[in-house]
Structure formats: C-alpha cells, structure tokens
Write an enzyme that holds these catalytic residues in place. Structure first.
Site, PDB file in Angstrom:
ATOM      1  N   GLU A   1     -11.145  40.963  28.460  1.00 49.58           N
ATOM      2  CA  GLU A   1     -10.406  41.733  29.457  1.00 49.58           C
ATOM      3  C   GLU A   1     -11.366  42.187  30.540  1.00 49.58           C
ATOM      4  O   GLU A   1     -12.382  42.831  30.264  1.00 49.58           O
ATOM      5  CB  GLU A   1      -9.739  42.968  28.843  1.00 49.58           C
ATOM      6  CG  GLU A   1      -8.939  43.755  29.882  1.00 49.58           C
ATOM      7  CD  GLU A   1      -8.563  45.161  29.452  1.00 49.58           C
ATOM      8  OE1 GLU A   1      -7.870  45.833  30.244  1.00 49.58           O
ATOM      9  OE2 GLU A   1      -8.974  45.607  28.364  1.00 49.58           O
TER      10      GLU A   1
ATOM     11  N   ASP B   1     -16.653  46.071  31.916  1.00 41.49           N
ATOM     12  CA  ASP B   1     -16.579  47.069  32.986  1.00 41.49           C
ATOM     13  C   ASP B   1     -17.998  47.529  33.287  1.00 41.49           C
ATOM     14  O   ASP B   1     -18.877  47.458  32.420  1.00 41.49           O
ATOM     15  CB  ASP B   1     -15.705  48.266  32.564  1.00 41.49           C
ATOM     16  CG  ASP B   1     -15.085  48.987  33.755  1.00 41.49           C
ATOM     17  OD1 ASP B   1     -15.838  49.604  34.527  1.00 41.49           O
ATOM     18  OD2 ASP B   1     -13.852  48.917  33.931  1.00 41.49           O
TER      19      ASP B   1
ATOM     20  N   ASP C   1      -8.933  46.664  41.141  1.00 35.65           N
ATOM     21  CA  ASP C   1      -8.893  47.210  42.498  1.00 35.65           C
ATOM     22  C   ASP C   1      -8.256  46.163  43.416  1.00 35.65           C
ATOM     23  O   ASP C   1      -8.720  45.022  43.478  1.00 35.65           O
ATOM     24  CB  ASP C   1     -10.323  47.507  42.954  1.00 35.65           C
ATOM     25  CG  ASP C   1     -10.386  48.260  44.271  1.00 35.65           C
ATOM     26  OD1 ASP C   1      -9.451  48.103  45.092  1.00 35.65           O
ATOM     27  OD2 ASP C   1     -11.369  48.978  44.499  1.00 35.65           O
TER      28      ASP C   1
ATOM     29  N   ASP D   1       0.164  46.614  39.580  1.00 32.00           N
ATOM     30  CA  ASP D   1       1.282  47.323  40.207  1.00 32.00           C
ATOM     31  C   ASP D   1       1.322  47.030  41.694  1.00 32.00           C
ATOM     32  O   ASP D   1       2.289  47.378  42.367  1.00 32.00           O
ATOM     33  CB  ASP D   1       1.132  48.825  40.000  1.00 32.00           C
ATOM     34  CG  ASP D   1      -0.036  49.372  40.813  1.00 32.00           C
ATOM     35  OD1 ASP D   1      -1.173  48.907  40.577  1.00 32.00           O
ATOM     36  OD2 ASP D   1       0.173  50.229  41.687  1.00 32.00           O
TER      37      ASP D   1
END
Length: 219
Positions: A47, A72, A121, A157
């Site tokens: 991920e 990350d 982002d 989103d």
C-alpha cells in the site's frame, strides 16, 4: 520536536516491522522481502501513502496467508500501524519508511503481487502532474515491480485526480481489465476491501464525498 514524536521515532528504530534508513535490512531488502522480513514466500501486497497504516493492518487481519507492506515517509504515522500490528501479533505486516519516488530501490522486478494506492495527495496544479502517484512517471516505475497478473487498486475522494487517472489509463495500450466506479460504496466492488476505512476515508465519507475506485492490470 515534541516528546511524542521522539518517542515514536525511537520505537520505529526498535520495531522489527519497520524498515527504514539506519537499519541493516534497509540496504538489502530489495528482492528479499519474503526471505529477510517475513521469512516465508507468501504473496506480497503493498500500500502506497499508507499514513497510519489502518488499511495495511486491516488487510493483514483478513488475509493471514499474504504479506502486507505499508509505504510512507512520515515516521510518526507509520508508528501507529507498526505498534498495532505488534500488539496484535500480526507477523504478516511491515512498514517501509521512504519516499515513494524511491520505490524501485526497495522492490525487485515481479516482486509485488498486488498494489494499493489509497487517497494520495491529489496534486491539483498542472505543474505537479509528475508528482501524482498515478502519473505516467509512476506507472512506468510500478510496472516492472508487479507480477504479470498483479492487480493495481486506486481509491480517492478527489474527482479531478480520479478523472485524470481514468483518462490516462484509457489512453494507454498496456492496460487491461480496467474497471471503475464513481461511488464505491454503492458499487459491486464495495467488498474488495472488507469495509476497512482509513482515517481520511472516514472523514471524506462523513462529509458526503463519494469515494472513487478503479483497478486494472498491466498487459
């Protein structure tokens, strides 16, 4: 720097499920995730932009027969997922602390079985296109790492980023099995993630934002 961050960074140094600069495994992990980190040959699911690791850890609970890696750069974020995985005894979870731009330094050809890009982002400015995690630059980086039948999932989103990605994928000749929805939770794909929501996804959903989703394979 606050005491909480310092304590989290110290924990990351000690936690075996965090791979980061300064640890010996950091330099030799490429091509060796199964051998060096998980000590098995289970399928590898990665991920990107994992944040606090809710999704990585959630998938690991559902699929103990697979290995999961959250990537990350924010150490204080991955500390959360790392700590939860250790507390629950989840041996099939690891976190890689690095910039995603450097991903090819840590994964060999055909090493990844499945890839998730979750709520990155959106980088809405035209000048930032190359920084979008679904831009041609990144797709070309992912492609060699993914096994021939490996699936790439993308959730967001952000309508602009989703439409950009969909248009890009439709224009490429090396993409197959592309399916998508502009409303994930009313679609046939809603069970693809077992109801696991990241912190940001929960916030977006509560605001009434529709979650967009697509998946595809490279030819």
């Amino acid at each position: 720097m606050g005491r909480n961050k310092l304590a989290r960074f110290k924990a990351n140094e000690e936690n075996r499920n965090v791979v980061q600069e300064g640890k010996e495994i950091f330099e030799r992990i490429k091509g060796n995730w199964g051998k060096e980190q998980f000590h098995n040959d289970q399928p590898l699911v990665v991920e990107l932009a994992c944040g606090r690791g809710e999704f990585t850890v959630g998938l690991a609970r559902e699929y103990p027969e697979q290995n999961f890696i959250g990537v990350d750069i924010k150490g204080s974020r991955i500390w959360k997922g790392s700590t939860i995985a250790i507390a629950e005894g989840l041996e099939n979870v690891a976190f890689l602390r690095t910039q995603i731009e450097l991903l090819e330094r840590f994964f060999d050809e055909k090493e990844i079985d499945e890839l998730w890009i979750t709520f990155p982002d959106p980088r809405p400015r035209d000048g930032d296109e190359k920084k979008r995690l679904t831009s041609p630059r990144f797709l070309e980086m992912y492609k060699p790492m993914i096994k021939g039948d490996g699936i790439i999932h993308f959730k967001t989103d952000n309508t602009g980023l989703f439409d950009y990605t969909l248009e890009l994928l439709n224009s490429r000749e090396d993409i197959k099995d592309l399916v998508y929805t502009h409303d994930f939770y009313t679609s046939e794909f809603k069970d693809d993630h077992h109801g696991i929501k990241t912190r940001y996804e929960a916030i977006f959903s509560e605001k009434g934002e529709k979650i967009k989703y697509l998946k595809f394979r490279f030819k």
